[in-house]
Design an enzyme around this catalytic site. Structure first.
Site, PDB file in Angstrom:
ATOM      1  N   TYR A   1     -38.149 112.334  15.915  1.00  0.00           N
ATOM      2  CA  TYR A   1     -39.578 112.094  15.699  1.00  0.00           C
ATOM      3  C   TYR A   1     -40.033 112.698  14.384  1.00  0.00           C
ATOM      4  CZ  TYR A   1     -40.850 116.926  16.970  1.00  0.00           C
ATOM      5  OH  TYR A   1     -40.988 118.294  16.997  1.00  0.00           O
ATOM      6  N   CYS A   2     -41.164 112.204  13.907  1.00  0.00           N
ATOM      7  CA  CYS A   2     -41.856 112.765  12.744  1.00  0.00           C
ATOM      8  C   CYS A   2     -43.339 112.758  13.115  1.00  0.00           C
ATOM      9  CB  CYS A   2     -41.546 111.968  11.478  1.00  0.00           C
ATOM     10  SG  CYS A   2     -42.048 110.231  11.536  1.00  0.00           S
ATOM     11  N   ARG A   3     -44.220 112.613  12.167  1.00  0.00           N
ATOM     12  CA  ARG A   3     -45.647 112.611  12.495  1.00  0.00           C
ATOM     13  C   ARG A   3     -46.062 111.286  13.122  1.00  0.00           C
ATOM     14  NH1 ARG A   3     -50.423 110.992  10.735  1.00  0.00           N
ATOM     15  NH2 ARG A   3     -49.602 110.003   8.875  1.00  0.00           N
TER      16      ARG A   3
END
Length: 139
Positions: free
Chosen positions: A81-83
């Site tokens: 995941y990231c933002r």
């Protein structure tokens, strides 16, 4: 208008890359709670990670993954995941090329926070304690 189109394109790209290989925030939270979670990889920046992350997540910023992939150990299942999903979508091929079974976190960090799921913060350095002698000393 251009910014909105660019954001829409980035979202659609990350969604297409993750199609069929995603995991909901609730599903990941349940796996973490049951101690059966796959490797959780956060590919945001150090600063973003320090503001809060999924409990137990490993941080390797997306622009460092190719040179640091050995830190992940043997290939296995990984939830990335990231933002918002753009950066995690970009690194999925790198992980897969190295034998990892990649699942994207649906909605990435924004969805995790929106669901009000547990967040972990890095431990802060304790403030140095004043010694009794130092506090009672008079100038």
């Amino acid at each position: 208008m251009f910014v909105r189109l660019a954001l829409l394109f980035a979202w659609m790209t990350s969604t297409c890359l993750a199609a069929g290989t995603s995991m909901s925030p609730a599903e990941l939270a349940a796996l973490i709670e049951s101690h059966k979670a796959p490797l959780v990889l956060d590919v945001r920046s150090d600063e973003e990670f320090a503001q809060g992350h999924i409990p137990g997540a490993v941080l390797i910023p997306h622009d460092q993954l190719e040179t640091r992939i050995g830190e992940l150990g043997e290939p296995r299942e990984v939830v990335v995941y990231c933002r918002s999903g753009r950066r995690s979508g970009l690194i999925q091929p790198v992980l897969e090329k190295n034998g990892f079974k990649v699942r994207q976190l649906e909605g990435s960090w924004q969805a995790w926070q929106a669901a009000k799921l547990p967040e972990e913060l890095p431990e802060k350095e304790p403030a140095p304690e004043k010694s009794p002698a130092a506090s009672s000393a008079k100038p």
